[in-house]
Design a protein around this motif. Structure first.
Motif, mmCIF file in Angstrom:
data_model
loop_
_atom_site.group_PDB
_atom_site.id
_atom_site.type_symbol
_atom_site.label_atom_id
_atom_site.label_comp_id
_atom_site.label_asym_id
_atom_site.label_seq_id
_atom_site.Cartn_x
_atom_site.Cartn_y
_atom_site.Cartn_z
ATOM 1 N N ASP A 673 0.831 -1.209 0.000
ATOM 2 C CA ASP A 673 0.000 0.000 0.000
ATOM 3 C C ASP A 673 0.863 1.255 0.000
ATOM 4 O OD1 ASP A 673 -2.708 -1.184 0.209
ATOM 5 O OD2 ASP A 673 -1.950 -1.956 2.103
ATOM 6 N N ALA A 674 1.967 1.202 0.752
ATOM 7 C CA ALA A 674 2.876 2.346 0.758
ATOM 8 C C ALA A 674 3.523 2.533 -0.612
ATOM 9 C CB ALA A 674 3.941 2.169 1.833
ATOM 10 N N VAL A 675 3.925 1.418 -1.246
ATOM 11 C CA VAL A 675 4.526 1.514 -2.577
ATOM 12 C C VAL A 675 3.500 2.046 -3.575
ATOM 13 C CG1 VAL A 675 5.545 0.204 -4.457
ATOM 14 C CG2 VAL A 675 6.182 -0.319 -2.100
ATOM 15 N N ALA A 676 2.254 1.570 -3.480
ATOM 16 C CA ALA A 676 1.214 2.042 -4.392
ATOM 17 C C ALA A 676 0.965 3.545 -4.223
ATOM 18 C CB ALA A 676 -0.071 1.263 -4.154
ATOM 19 N N ALA A 677 0.991 4.035 -2.970
ATOM 20 C CA ALA A 677 0.785 5.465 -2.741
ATOM 21 C C ALA A 677 1.928 6.274 -3.331
ATOM 22 C CB ALA A 677 0.665 5.736 -1.246
ATOM 23 N N ALA A 678 3.174 5.777 -3.188
ATOM 24 C CA ALA A 678 4.315 6.484 -3.758
ATOM 25 C C ALA A 678 4.236 6.510 -5.283
ATOM 26 C CB ALA A 678 5.615 5.825 -3.301
ATOM 27 N N LEU A 679 3.812 5.394 -5.875
ATOM 28 C CA LEU A 679 3.656 5.360 -7.330
ATOM 29 C C LEU A 679 2.531 6.287 -7.784
ATOM 30 C CD1 LEU A 679 4.099 1.533 -8.026
ATOM 31 C CD2 LEU A 679 5.669 3.386 -8.635
ATOM 32 N N LEU A 680 1.484 6.421 -6.954
ATOM 33 C CA LEU A 680 0.403 7.348 -7.274
ATOM 34 C C LEU A 680 0.926 8.784 -7.326
ATOM 35 C CD1 LEU A 680 -2.611 8.056 -7.643
ATOM 36 C CD2 LEU A 680 -2.793 8.116 -5.137
ATOM 37 N N VAL A 681 1.807 9.134 -6.388
ATOM 38 C CA VAL A 681 2.401 10.470 -6.387
ATOM 39 C C VAL A 681 3.197 10.680 -7.670
ATOM 40 C CG1 VAL A 681 4.066 11.976 -5.238
ATOM 41 C CG2 VAL A 681 2.458 10.637 -3.880
ATOM 42 N N ALA A 682 4.028 9.708 -8.032
ATOM 43 C CA ALA A 682 4.841 9.833 -9.248
ATOM 44 C C ALA A 682 3.968 9.931 -10.488
ATOM 45 C CB ALA A 682 5.797 8.642 -9.351
ATOM 46 N N ARG A 683 2.932 9.111 -10.548
ATOM 47 C CA ARG A 683 2.043 9.116 -11.720
ATOM 48 C C ARG A 683 1.310 10.457 -11.828
ATOM 49 N NH1 ARG A 683 0.101 4.674 -10.655
ATOM 50 N NH2 ARG A 683 -1.831 5.249 -9.593
ATOM 51 N N THR A 684 0.864 11.001 -10.674
ATOM 52 C CA THR A 684 0.168 12.287 -10.694
ATOM 53 C C THR A 684 1.102 13.412 -11.114
ATOM 54 O OG1 THR A 684 -1.241 11.502 -8.867
ATOM 55 C CG2 THR A 684 -1.215 13.865 -9.303
ATOM 56 N N ALA A 685 2.378 13.302 -10.740
ATOM 57 C CA ALA A 685 3.361 14.314 -11.124
ATOM 58 C C ALA A 685 3.812 14.154 -12.576
ATOM 59 C CB ALA A 685 4.570 14.246 -10.202
ATOM 60 N N GLY A 686 3.406 13.055 -13.221
ATOM 61 C CA GLY A 686 3.785 12.841 -14.613
ATOM 62 C C GLY A 686 5.175 12.296 -14.783
ATOM 63 N N ALA A 687 5.762 11.739 -13.734
ATOM 64 C CA ALA A 687 7.128 11.221 -13.800
ATOM 65 C C ALA A 687 7.101 9.723 -14.039
ATOM 66 C CB ALA A 687 7.885 11.534 -12.514
ATOM 67 N N ASP A 688 8.038 9.254 -14.849
ATOM 68 C CA ASP A 688 8.179 7.823 -15.143
ATOM 69 C C ASP A 688 9.211 7.252 -14.182
ATOM 70 O OD1 ASP A 688 8.162 5.333 -16.226
ATOM 71 O OD2 ASP A 688 9.357 5.860 -17.997
ATOM 72 N N VAL A 689 8.776 6.400 -13.257
ATOM 73 C CA VAL A 689 9.692 5.829 -12.276
ATOM 74 C C VAL A 689 9.621 4.312 -12.318
ATOM 75 C CG1 VAL A 689 9.523 7.812 -10.734
ATOM 76 C CG2 VAL A 689 7.976 5.891 -10.437
ATOM 77 N N GLN A 690 10.682 3.696 -11.871
ATOM 78 C CA GLN A 690 10.730 2.248 -11.713
ATOM 79 C C GLN A 690 10.894 1.918 -10.241
ATOM 80 O OE1 GLN A 690 13.854 0.663 -14.146
ATOM 81 N NE2 GLN A 690 12.927 1.347 -16.077
ATOM 82 N N VAL A 691 10.393 0.753 -9.853
ATOM 83 C CA VAL A 691 10.483 0.300 -8.474
ATOM 84 C C VAL A 691 11.552 -0.775 -8.370
ATOM 85 C CG1 VAL A 691 9.249 -0.783 -6.559
ATOM 86 C CG2 VAL A 691 8.065 0.826 -8.059
ATOM 87 N N ARG A 692 12.469 -0.575 -7.440
ATOM 88 C CA ARG A 692 13.549 -1.543 -7.232
ATOM 89 C C ARG A 692 13.643 -1.869 -5.746
ATOM 90 N NH1 ARG A 692 18.417 1.353 -10.710
ATOM 91 N NH2 ARG A 692 17.379 1.297 -12.761
ATOM 92 N N ALA A 693 14.086 -3.063 -5.451
ATOM 93 C CA ALA A 693 14.319 -3.439 -4.056
ATOM 94 C C ALA A 693 15.449 -2.588 -3.495
ATOM 95 C CB ALA A 693 14.672 -4.921 -3.961
ATOM 96 N N ALA A 694 15.321 -2.217 -2.217
ATOM 97 C CA ALA A 694 16.309 -1.319 -1.621
ATOM 98 C C ALA A 694 16.478 -1.651 -0.145
ATOM 99 C CB ALA A 694 15.873 0.143 -1.780
ATOM 100 N N ASP A 695 17.534 -1.118 0.422
ATOM 101 C CA ASP A 695 17.814 -1.238 1.853
ATOM 102 C C ASP A 695 18.168 0.159 2.349
ATOM 103 O OD1 ASP A 695 18.534 -1.785 4.396
ATOM 104 O OD2 ASP A 695 20.215 -3.116 3.916
ATOM 105 N N ALA A 696 17.182 0.865 2.934
ATOM 106 C CA ALA A 696 17.390 2.247 3.366
ATOM 107 C C ALA A 696 16.659 2.469 4.676
ATOM 108 C CB ALA A 696 16.892 3.237 2.302
ATOM 109 N N ALA A 697 17.295 3.203 5.593
ATOM 110 C CA ALA A 697 16.647 3.563 6.861
ATOM 111 C C ALA A 697 15.564 4.607 6.557
ATOM 112 C CB ALA A 697 17.686 4.135 7.822
ATOM 113 N N PRO A 698 14.438 4.510 7.284
ATOM 114 C CA PRO A 698 14.122 3.610 8.409
ATOM 115 C C PRO A 698 13.252 2.415 8.015
ATOM 116 C CG PRO A 698 12.574 5.431 8.386
ATOM 117 C CD PRO A 698 13.461 5.612 7.196
ATOM 118 N N TRP A 699 13.397 1.929 6.776
ATOM 119 C CA TRP A 699 12.527 0.857 6.304
ATOM 120 C C TRP A 699 13.116 -0.522 6.592
ATOM 121 C CZ3 TRP A 699 12.688 5.569 3.830
ATOM 122 C CH2 TRP A 699 11.453 6.198 3.610
#
Length: 854
Positions: A673-699
């Motif tokens: 759900d968090a990833v979907a919300a972030a993609l919604l932000v990118a889509r609304t801004a008109g930006a083309d983004v890709q989703v990749r696995a990551a290791d970043a604080a605080p996740w």
């Protein structure tokens, strides 16, 4: 704020006939004095004058002695006589400062005293007490509760009193008091004199200056010696430029202030103390000039006004022992022949205890002075000692008032406490010349946008007390001494406008020029907020101030971009516990989540659009001059010195996405759900983004996704927060969050054209493919490869299942995708579909080592 009783105000200006307190307040609002409240007695009748007919002392078993009284409260209220018992009311009273024959104030059953305290007949100490004999505190006339009011000791004679007479009118308890909020530039309104002047401006009613009603003598030789020795002026302004001293001898310091004086002080919000103090406070409230009274017997001349020396201390009238600062302006005297050797007061703030007027005082020295506002303001704040005097001095007091205010206090002191006045008068004067202001008569019209004629401009400035000379091309305006705030032409414009009446100014809607409107970034930010709200998130606003520990709690090391080492530290934070600006919006968003969860909201989804602050790039800022607008180069240097402030959007969700119901159990929020919300932000801004696995604080390292632009720049992360972070923040397990750089997304989406594709009428073809890949291959990467390989026939591709188990082997997983195909001009053949299928299988195999699952 200042409180002005209307009866007192009416002594200096004629109120418009029939005006209520509300009407007076409305008139003052028209000239810029905001009403804070209208106060009046909370007493309702019957409250009457009574005469004590009989009084018997009775001692009861609890050891208390009471007075059983028969009181004549007038024919209208008396009970009839019964044998030897005269007509009147029987009342029990616990006070003993009165006797038979005294005139008192009686609250009869049905009256309500301040509190509210309703009066009823009740049985007590074996009698029915049919009312109450009142003390000063019970009537809000003072703090004295030791005994009841005896009216003949209240400056009233028996000839003026009648049983049953209305005591509310007699004692002025029905008077209304107006509380006015005075702005810092209108210090002269901290007085009846100033408020009356403004009421006259608002209504045109005649104003009678109470300061002109007294005639002080000219300064003479032989008065009490006073010297001003300010060797460290602030901003070049001498701390004291006028000091008036007069002596009254033979004053009865034990004389009680009259009732009218106490009542007015109480109505104005001040506590009556003693005759000398009450008189000086009364004059301050009336004229706006603070005064101070000294016990002359405790003084040793000369008085020296100087700055404090290192190590000096003073016990002020509030019994506090204060360490003095070299910037403090002091009043000192000269015992033992040491000139200025003893500190006796903080100038303009509070006097010292050593020279206080007491019950043994016989001779009084009255001080009226004019002090530098900045010096007084700094001293009052340094010692946390705001007083009625300092409030007035720091806003500016009329320097011509001291001799008149002292004379007014002398007249009252002699009238009420006796004594004689020394003929000698000290008046040390070093007042600066009031500089005139030059202004064209047309200037107010240009600034305000209204047609003010030259005659109206001259009339308005003359009305407020200015001396106006010169012609219309250049008026030479000399402000009155009570208006130190008038320093430039723009100040005079404000006076013309407010006397004309702000309500008379038309409301004009400015015309919007063509081609203007919201920028692309503004439209995008609004669209992002609207899209998240439509998805079920609630927008919140949080303070950007955080504690250093918070950044560590979120798993950021000090030397990392999100750590405390890269945070901007405030020089003057609102709270010492939160001295840093947040490096991520999530750092403060968690506080909103904790607050709502702590108040019982188990399921929440919130977001915030705001700035993050990073110290990288910040440096020393130049200090441009104040005489002209900074140059373009200086502005660029100022911008370059600022820390980076990217605008981010962050969200946090916890609990159930779908609540439990008869249709089934609750469905919790997950990392997707968090990833979907972030993609919604990118889509609304008109930006083309890709989703990749990551290791970043605080996740959580296994449930964190990075959002990446085509050029490889990471613009945000989303997923489930780390269990260690959740424990430290006391958030529910599996809480999810996202944060993306909205500025970067806006920049990536700006200028992209979105072409609307026609809706095809051709049938859809669908292929489901399940690939077995290594565990570390991201499902999003497989989707991206499939999209690239499918070509122009692809309509959509997405993941619909991920499987892990014995059938695919250890360290591997099965990712199933749906490929939707459609042509715009024809029905796809089996060969078309097979070709796309083969291309996708080959591409996934080549790039990710994926094989079709059997």
């Amino acid at each position: 704020m200042v409180r002005v009783p209307l009866t007192w105000l009416a002594e200096s200006v004629d109120l418009v006939p029939g005006s209520s307190a509300e009407d007076v307040a409305a008139a003052l609002v028209r000239v810029g004095l905001e009403e804070e409240g209208i106060h009046g007695s909370q007493i309702t009748g019957p409250l009457v004058v009574g005469r004590v007919l009989t009084l018997a002392k009775e001692e009861h078993k609890n050891g208390k002695t009471i007075s059983w009284c028969r009181v004549d409260v007038g024919p209208e209220h008396n009970e009839p006589a019964d044998g030897d018992v005269p007509a009147g009311r029987g009342i029990v009273c616990g006070a003993h400062n009165f006797e038979a024959g005294d005139w008192v104030v009686v609250a009869l059953p049905g009256a309500v005293l301040p509190g509210p305290f309703p009066i009823t007949a009740r049985k007590t100490y074996g009698h029915v007490s049919d009312g109450m004999i009142c003390s000063a505190r019970e009537l809000d006339l003072g703090d004295d509760h030791s005994g009841i009011i005896v009216l003949t000791r209240y400056e009233l004679t028996a000839d003026e009193l009648t049983p049953g007479q209305d005591a509310i009118e007699l004692l002025g308890l029905g008077e209304r008091t107006l509380e006015v909020n005075v702005t810092p530039d209108r210090g002269y309104c901290f007085s009846v004199r100033g408020v009356a002047r403004e009421y006259a401006h608002a209504t045109g009613q005649p104003f009678r200056d109470p300061a002109l009603a007294v005639s002080p003598p000219a300064a003479t030789d032989g008065g009490f010696a006073v010297e001003v020795a300010d060797d460290a002026p602030i901003r070049g302004a001498v701390g004291c430029d006028r000091f008036v001293a007069r002596i009254v001898r033979g004053v009865d310091a034990t004389a009680e202030s009259p009732a009218w004086l106490k009542r007015r002080l109480t109505q104005a919000g001040m506590r009556p103390i003693s005759l000398a103090v009450d008189v000086t406070n009364y004059v301050m409230l009336e004229l706006g000039q603070p005064l101070h009274a000294y016990d002359l017997a405790t003084l040793a001349g000369p008085i020296v006004v100087r700055r404090a020396r290192p190590g000096e201390r003073l016990v002020t009238l509030d019994d506090a022992d204060r360490a003095l600062d070299p910037e403090d302006l002091l009043i000192t005297d000269s015992p033992d022949g040491v000139r200025g050797g003893r500190v006796i007061g903080l100038a303009g703030v509070m006097g010292g205890a050593s020279t206080e007027v007491s019950a043994t005082t016989v001779d009084v020295l009255l001080e009226g002075a004019h002090f530098d506002p900045i010096s007084i303001a700094r001293t009052a704040r340094r010692h946390k000692l705001g007083s009625e005097a300092s409030r007035r001095f720091e806003r500016g007091v009329d320097p011509q008032l001291p001799p008149r205010a002292v004379q007014r206090a002398i007249d009252l002191l002699v009238q009420l406490g006796g004594g004689t006045v020394d003929r000698e008068a000290t008046d040390v004067v070093a007042l600066p010349v009031v500089e005139p202001i030059r202004m064209a008569a047309s200037f107010p019209a240009r600034i305000v946008g209204m047609a003010f004629g030259a005659a109206e401009v001259r009339g308005a400035l003359t009305t407020i007390g200015c001396a106006v000379a010169g012609d219309d091309d250049e008026l030479v305006v000399t402000p009155p001494t009570w208006r130190p705030d008038l320093r430039s032409p723009i100040d005079l414009v404000e006076e013309v406008a407010r006397l004309h009446g702000y309500a008379q100014m038309p409301s004009v809607l400015p015309t919007a020029g063509s081609g203007r409107g919201l920028t692309h970034a503004q439209r995008t930010r609004r669209s992002v907020a609207r899209a998240l709200a439509e998805r079920g998130f609630t927008e919140v606003l949080t303070y950007p101030f955080v504690a250093p520990e918070r950044l560590g709690t979120l798993g950021a090391a000090d030397d990392e971009p999100l750590g405390a080492g890269n945070a901007v530290r405030l020089a003057n934070p609102l709270s010492d516990a939160h001295p840093l600006l947040r490096t991520s919006v999530l750092a403060s968003l968690v506080d909103a989540a904790r607050t709502n969860l702590g108040r019982g909201l188990a399921d929440l989804a919130i977001f915030e659009v705001g700035r993050a602050y990073r110290a990288d790039g910040s440096g020393a800022a130049p200090r441009p001059g104040v005489t002209a607008r900074p140059s373009d180069v200086e502005l660029k240097e100022l911008d370059a010195a600022l820390p980076s402030q990217p605008r981010h959007v962050a969200g946090l969700c916890a609990g159930a996405r779908v609540p439990a119901s008869w249709q089934g159990p609750a469905q919790p929020f997950t990392w997707s759900d968090a990833v979907a919300a972030a993609l919604l932000v990118a889509r609304t801004a008109g930006a083309d983004v890709q989703v990749r696995a990551a290791d970043a604080a605080p996740w959580h390292p296994g449930r964190c996704a990075a959002l990446v632009l085509p050029d490889g720049v990471v613009v945000g992360h989303a997923g489930e927060l780390h269990p260690r972070v959740l424990g430290a923040l006391e958030l529910p397990a599996r809480t999810c969050a996202f944060e993306v750089d909205l500025d970067a997304l806006v920049a990536a989406g700006e200028g992209r054209l979105v072409e609307a594709a026609p809706v095809s009428g051709q049938p859809l073809a669908k292929e489901d493919l399940a690939f077995v890949v290594a565990e570390d291959v991201a499902a999003g990467a497989i989707v991206a490869t499939a999209r690239s390989a499918a070509g122009e026939l692809l309509e959509d591709v997405h993941v619909f299942d991920v499987y892990r188990g014995e059938q695919v082997g250890q360290g591997r997983k099965s990712v199933a995708i749906t490929v939707r195909l459609r042509a715009t001009d024809r029905t796809l053949t089996a060969e078309d579909i097979a070709g796309v299928r083969a291309a996708v299988v080959a591409a996934v195999g080549a790039e990710h080592g994926g094989t079709l699952r059997a």
